[in-house]
Design a protein around this motif. Structure first.
Motif, short mmCIF file in Angstrom:
data_model
loop_
_atom_site.label_atom_id
_atom_site.label_comp_id
_atom_site.label_asym_id
_atom_site.label_seq_id
_atom_site.Cartn_x
_atom_site.Cartn_y
_atom_site.Cartn_z
N TYR A 723 28.60 -75.25 -20.15
CA TYR A 723 29.61 -75.36 -19.10
C TYR A 723 29.44 -76.69 -18.39
O TYR A 723 28.32 -77.15 -18.14
N PHE A 724 30.55 -77.35 -18.08
CA PHE A 724 30.49 -78.60 -17.33
C PHE A 724 31.51 -78.57 -16.20
O PHE A 724 32.58 -77.96 -16.30
N ASN A 725 31.15 -79.22 -15.12
CA ASN A 725 32.03 -79.34 -13.96
C ASN A 725 31.79 -80.71 -13.35
O ASN A 725 30.71 -80.99 -12.84
N ILE A 726 32.78 -81.59 -13.47
CA ILE A 726 32.67 -82.96 -12.96
C ILE A 726 33.73 -83.17 -11.89
O ILE A 726 34.91 -82.94 -12.10
N LYS A 727 33.28 -83.60 -10.71
CA LYS A 727 34.19 -83.89 -9.61
C LYS A 727 33.92 -85.29 -9.09
O LYS A 727 32.81 -85.60 -8.67
N ILE A 728 34.92 -86.13 -9.16
CA ILE A 728 34.79 -87.52 -8.73
C ILE A 728 35.58 -87.71 -7.44
O ILE A 728 36.81 -87.52 -7.41
N THR A 729 34.88 -88.08 -6.40
CA THR A 729 35.53 -88.35 -5.11
C THR A 729 35.53 -89.85 -4.84
O THR A 729 34.75 -90.60 -5.44
N ASP A 730 36.39 -90.27 -3.93
CA ASP A 730 36.59 -91.71 -3.68
C ASP A 730 36.89 -92.44 -4.98
O ASP A 730 36.54 -93.62 -5.14
N ALA A 731 37.54 -91.72 -5.90
CA ALA A 731 37.86 -92.33 -7.18
C ALA A 731 38.80 -93.51 -6.99
O ALA A 731 39.72 -93.46 -6.17
N ILE A 732 38.57 -94.55 -7.76
CA ILE A 732 39.39 -95.75 -7.67
C ILE A 732 40.62 -95.56 -8.54
O ILE A 732 40.52 -95.30 -9.74
N SER A 733 41.77 -95.63 -7.92
CA SER A 733 43.01 -95.50 -8.67
C SER A 733 44.11 -96.27 -7.95
O SER A 733 44.01 -96.55 -6.76
N ARG A 734 45.13 -96.59 -8.71
CA ARG A 734 46.27 -97.27 -8.10
C ARG A 734 47.19 -96.26 -7.46
O ARG A 734 47.45 -95.19 -8.00
N LEU A 735 47.69 -96.62 -6.30
CA LEU A 735 48.70 -95.79 -5.66
C LEU A 735 49.89 -95.67 -6.61
O LEU A 735 50.40 -96.67 -7.12
N ASN A 736 50.32 -94.47 -6.85
CA ASN A 736 51.47 -94.25 -7.71
C ASN A 736 52.71 -94.83 -7.06
O ASN A 736 53.02 -94.54 -5.90
N ARG A 737 53.43 -95.67 -7.81
CA ARG A 737 54.59 -96.35 -7.22
C ARG A 737 55.65 -95.35 -6.76
O ARG A 737 56.32 -95.58 -5.75
N THR A 738 55.78 -94.24 -7.49
CA THR A 738 56.74 -93.22 -7.08
C THR A 738 56.32 -92.58 -5.77
O THR A 738 57.13 -92.37 -4.86
N ALA A 739 55.00 -92.29 -5.66
CA ALA A 739 54.50 -91.68 -4.43
C ALA A 739 54.66 -92.62 -3.24
O ALA A 739 55.00 -92.19 -2.12
N VAL A 740 54.41 -93.90 -3.44
CA VAL A 740 54.57 -94.89 -2.37
C VAL A 740 56.02 -94.92 -1.89
O VAL A 740 56.32 -94.87 -0.69
N ASN A 741 56.94 -94.99 -2.84
CA ASN A 741 58.36 -95.05 -2.48
C ASN A 741 58.83 -93.77 -1.81
O ASN A 741 59.55 -93.79 -0.80
N ASP A 742 58.41 -92.63 -2.35
CA ASP A 742 58.83 -91.34 -1.78
C ASP A 742 58.31 -91.17 -0.35
O ASP A 742 59.03 -90.68 0.53
N GLU A 743 57.06 -91.58 -0.12
CA GLU A 743 56.49 -91.46 1.22
C GLU A 743 57.26 -92.33 2.22
O GLU A 743 57.52 -91.92 3.36
N CYS A 744 57.66 -93.51 1.77
CA CYS A 744 58.43 -94.40 2.64
C CYS A 744 59.78 -93.78 2.97
O CYS A 744 60.24 -93.81 4.12
N ILE A 745 60.43 -93.17 1.98
CA ILE A 745 61.74 -92.56 2.21
C ILE A 745 61.64 -91.37 3.14
O ILE A 745 62.43 -91.20 4.07
N VAL A 746 60.63 -90.50 2.91
CA VAL A 746 60.44 -89.32 3.75
C VAL A 746 60.22 -89.73 5.21
O VAL A 746 60.69 -89.05 6.14
#
Length: 953
Positions: A723-746
């Motif tokens: 059994y394995f369980n891997i949880k990565i916090t503070d993971a480095i990722s790019r802000l999703n362009r759709t999420a950025v735009n949607d948040e601005c619109i909301v």
């Protein structure tokens, strides 16, 4: 014997200590030593580390994956979403030249690649390692640690470690030559290798060398396979009224091969325009446009009609790799050995991102355009637009879209060179072992993207007018003399209208180079510290210093905006130098200091409740010059209640620091389709991305627990479940362009994220349909969450046929992975998303292989099972066919050993995908540009034949 069969051979046994492996992995070796696999830096007779490890020999990996060791690893259930030439993208910024392993599907940067336990310097700009640089002709086996291992092996081992083990004691000469061909008669491949080892200076020195060559044509066009030229697309909008569905003959309604003036629903500025809904035929005739059938909920695309697809995309890229390796070992004294090794690899990959580069909905055509038919020009000149004043500039124009089937194909040529050097001393002091090493790696990637349009030239050439003398010239030479006096007016109306000279003038090469080097100094000291009643306490202690430097140059830095002065045909307020692959410059360096200790403590031995009970612990302190100190640790336990059964458990804290590219990369600009809810338009947009020097290391927390059963009453049988369980916090990722735009619109345009969405007009501009974004910035941040859990399992059984009167052996092996949970969270403002059993992550992946060995004759069959996947995990998103069915690929290999003149030979024939199983139909939103399936997971080549010959003297 050349074959490494699943049986005991040559007096060699392989002890898969703490591993998901048994005697099946036994392989030929140059001596009779026992090979010990521990998943640990501690090597001690009888010690079983708690870390789960999958061990596979080179022969086992390549037996049904003759392309190479990496291809064999990619097919193991624990790997997913690996980057290779089969999975090319539509941008030249992808890692195309090479093979990049991706353990657990958590990203190639989150697993650590080692060669004989030594870190390999990165070979790409984003910090990953192309495993094609490893001398495969001398690789004996590969050990895959399937869990966090940063405390033991070093930072970046969040999802695990892939450790290539060389046969450093090899004596003799061996080689291989093979050729391959698909069942369609294309995608030819050729592979050749030679490797040797011999003693020098009596028996005090030993020399190893190898050369590997591999080339493969690839499949230059999607149309070379079924469905590739049928213009499949995804239509609908995922609602109950208009569920997403696969549809053939889906064409764009926003551009044609000869230029289109789209309807207002696709380009609002054309509302009421006299040329709205007209397009040009190849002969330049302007006729009404048939948009085809518009499926409910679908924007900008229709079924049939006069629209156009994107054409020319490469299905699989070509590959050419040459790898040289040399090593020299010398016994300095009775207890000291010196060594040095050097390797050089050159990898070249070519693929077409898109043949018909599009400027859809990005062009204004004016009434004074010299190439407009007179009647069209007159109608446009008299058009009264929104301001009610005839003849103004805004009125006397029409929006246009063109898909350039007549332009040169946009081909990426990625050339990667990697140099690695390692030297060191190792020896013993009493009962202790020590090693000191220095490694240096230097890599350079040169990427060129041909056929890219110069944006300035393209827009200027479209604005062709007549000068006072009646000559056709570029308007910019009249309005802005001295700005672009060499401008070439071009007739873009009608497919084939531009000449080759025209295309040459507007086309160029977008290029970027990335140079990276790393210095590594490391030392290690290990042995038994003292004895306890249950046995010796073993330890390994050491340290490492790394210094890494990155330098990236480019001829198309998007941070330097290209001037739009005088370009009245340009719709956007910002343009880049090229219409795609605009890569920024970058420069940066950091250093890393690490110190570690690992210990194995026996608790019980020979006890009535435990034949063995061991504790394992490791601690590492890592100090980054960019982000400071970080601690990692690992605790584990191994309990053998009796000899046939063993339980194991680990808990670890792991880290991955941001790569130099994530920290210091200059802006990159990629062009692609995007739906904007504010304007209601689906069109091409520029996505900007770059480095973030404020990034900090991401943290991984891992649990593993497993059991290994090897019954003495059934020799050759072994089973394990982990059994394995891997949880990565503070993971480095790019802000999703759709999420950025949607948040601005909301937020109504008030969110801080709105600064990353650039629109031509203020947020509340009316009509909103004209306010489609020019660009969106996707910023890398430390806010993401990645979590995955599941089971790895293995069952193997090796037995002889002697009881049945046959002097033959059979080996069976099942490897499986069950992943019922995978969660992602893009940033702190987003809700966690369950993405298991979706896209590249099926819940079930299983490999089942069987090998029959009868004297010189061998036969291997393997089935690769990829479970069904859900098309989406998003609540409320509906697909007409919500599930992609499971699929099975079958591979077989037949081989035969023979001897000629004292040399041993092995002839073999492998057929991959024997049944020519077609990939499942998974259409996307870009008809024609991408083949309608998931190329990262399914086979798009089809049945493939490989025949070859191995030899050894």
């Amino acid at each position: 014997m050349l074959r490494l069969v699943p049986a005991m051979m040559g007096g060699v046994s392989l002890l898969a200590i703490g591993a998901q492996a048994t005697a099946q992995e036994a392989g030929a070796s140059s001596n009779d030593d026992t090979i010990v696999v521990t998943g640990s830096r501690i090597v001690r007779d009888g010690y079983s580390a708690p870390t789960p490890v999958t061990v596979v020999t080179t022969e086992e990996l390549t037996r049904t994956a003759p392309g190479g060791i990496a291809d064999g690893l990619n097919q193991l259930p624990q790997f997913a979403m690996d980057a290779s030439t089969q999975n090319t993208g539509n941008q030249a910024t992808n890692n195309g030249a090479g093979n990049f392993l991706n353990l657990r599907g958590l990203g190639s940067v989150r697993n650590l690649i080692l060669l004989d336990g030594q870190r390999i310097p990165p070979t790409t700009f984003n910090g990953t390692v192309d495993v094609n640089i490893i001398p495969s002709a001398l690789v004996e086996r590969v050990e895959v640690v399937t869990g966090g291992a940063s405390a033991q092996y070093g930072s970046d081992a969040v999802s695990g470690v892939i450790n290539y083990i060389l046969d450093k004691d090899y004596n003799g000469l061996k080689g291989q030559v093979q050729g391959g061909l698909s069942g369609y008669g294309d995608d030819k491949s050729f592979k050749a290798s030679i490797a040797g080892g011999f003693d020098v200076l009596g028996d005090r020195g030993h020399v190893l060398f190898s050369y590997d060559h591999y080339e493969r044509d690839g499949l230059p066009r999607n149309e070379m396979r079924p469905r590739g030229g049928e213009w499949w697309g995804r239509v609908g909008n995922g609602t109950e009224a208009a569920p997403y569905r696969n549809q053939i003959n889906v064409l764009y309604q926003t551009g044609t091969f000869g230029t289109l003036f789209p309807y207002a629903e696709n380009f609002a500025v054309n509302d009421g325009n006299p040329l709205e809904g007209m397009h040009f035929l190849p002969n330049g005739q302007l006729v009404p446009f048939d948009p085809g059938i518009s499926p409910p909920g679908t924007s900008n695309k229709g079924i049939g009609g006069d629209g156009s697809p994107s054409i020319g995309h490469t299905l699989t890229g070509s590959q050419l790799t040459d790898q040289f390796f040399g090593r020299f070992d010398f016994e300095v004294g009775s207890n000291v050995n010196a060594f040095a090794q050097l390797s050089f690899t050159e990898s070249r990959n070519k693929y077409v991102t898109i043949g018909s580069g599009t400027q859809t909905n990005a062009i204004y055509v004016y009434a004074d355009n010299a190439y407009l038919p007179p009647a069209a020009a007159a109608a446009l000149a008299g058009y009264v637009g929104r301001d009610g004043i005839a003849g103004t500039e805004d009125d006397a124009r029409v929006g246009a879209g063109r898909i350039h089937a007549d332009q040169p194909f946009k081909e990426v040529d990625a050339l990667s060179n990697a140099y690695t050097f390692l030297t060191g001393l190792e020896g013993t002091v009493g009962d202790f072992n020590w090693k000191a090493t220095y490694a240096y790696g230097d890599t350079i990637l040169r990427s060129s993207h041909a056929g890219n349009f110069y944006q300035q030239r393209f827009f200027a050439s479209f604005d062709a007018v007549r000068d006072p003398d009646g000559n056709i010239v570029c308007n910019i030479t009249l309005t802005n003399p001295g700005l672009m006096d060499d401008c070439r007016p071009i007739n873009w109306f009608g497919e084939g209208s531009p000449s080759q000279a025209d295309m040459d003038w507007v086309s160029g090469f977008s290029k970027f180079n990335v140079k990276q080097n790393m210095h590594i100094v490391a030392g290690e000291f290990s042995g038994d510290a003292f004895d306890l009643p249950a046995g010796p306490v073993s330890f390994a202690v050491g340290g490492e210093y790394r210094k890494q430097k990155l330098n990236q140059t480019s001829n198309s830095n998007p941070a330097i905006e290209t001037s739009t002065e005088g370009l009245r045909t340009n719709v956007a307020s910002r343009i880049n130098k090229y219409n795609s692959t605009n890569v920024g410059i970058a420069s940066g360096a950091y250093s890393v200091r690490e110190a570690f200790i690992e210990a194995a403590v026996p608790i019980l031995s020979g006890h009535q409740f435990a034949e063995n009970l061991d504790f394992n612990g490791a601690f590492r302190y890592t100090d980054y010059s960019t982000s400071g100190g970080v601690k990692t640790w690992k605790l584990g336990m191994s309990w053998t209640p009796f000899s046939d059964l063993r339980f194991r458990y680990t808990r670890s804290r792991d880290i991955r620091a941001p790569t130099l590219f994530e920290l210091y990369a200059g802006d990159q600009a990629a062009r692609g389709g995007f739906f904007d809810p504010l304007s209601g338009r689906n069109d091409n947009i520029i996505t900007l991305s770059g480095g973030n020097p404020n990034l900090t290391p991401e943290i991984g927390n891992t649990h593993t627990a497993g059991v290994v059963w090897q019954p003495s009453s059934i020799p050759g049988l072994s089973a394990s479940v982990d059994y394995f369980n891997i949880k990565i916090t503070d993971a480095i990722s790019r802000l999703n362009r759709t999420a950025v735009n949607d948040e601005c619109i909301v937020s109504g345009g008030t969110s801080t994220l709105c600064q990353y969405v650039v629109r031509p007009y203020p947020f509340d501009y009316s009509p909103a349909s004209d306010n489609f974004p020019v660009s969106v910035r996707a910023l890398s941040i430390n806010q993401a969450l990645l979590a995955v859990s599941g089971l790895d399992y293995e069952l193997s059984y090796n037995f002889g046929m002697q009881p049945f009167g046959r002097d033959a052996n059979i080996g069976l092996r099942l490897l499986g992975s069950y992943v019922p949970n995978r969660t992602t969270q893009a940033d702190a403002n987003s809700a966690p998303r369950d993405v298991h059993n979706k896209e590249n992550d099926p819940t079930h992946r299983i490999n089942l292989s069987a090998t029959y060995q009868d004297g010189p004759f061998g036969f291997t069959a393997r089935a690769r099972f990829i479970g069904s996947i859900d098309r989406t995990q998003d609540v409320g998103v509906i697909y007409e066919e919500p599930t992609v069915a499971a699929i099975v690929y079958t591979d077989i290999t037949v081989d035969y050993d023979f001897e000629i003149g004292g040399g041993m030979y092995n002839a073999y024939l492998t057929i991959n995908n024997v049944m020519d199983t077609k990939p499942p139909l998974i259409a996307n939103g870009q008809p024609g540009q991408q083949y309608p399936t998931n190329q990262g997971m399914y086979d798009v080549v089809g049945r493939y034949f490989t025949a070859g010959l191995k030899f050894e003297f």
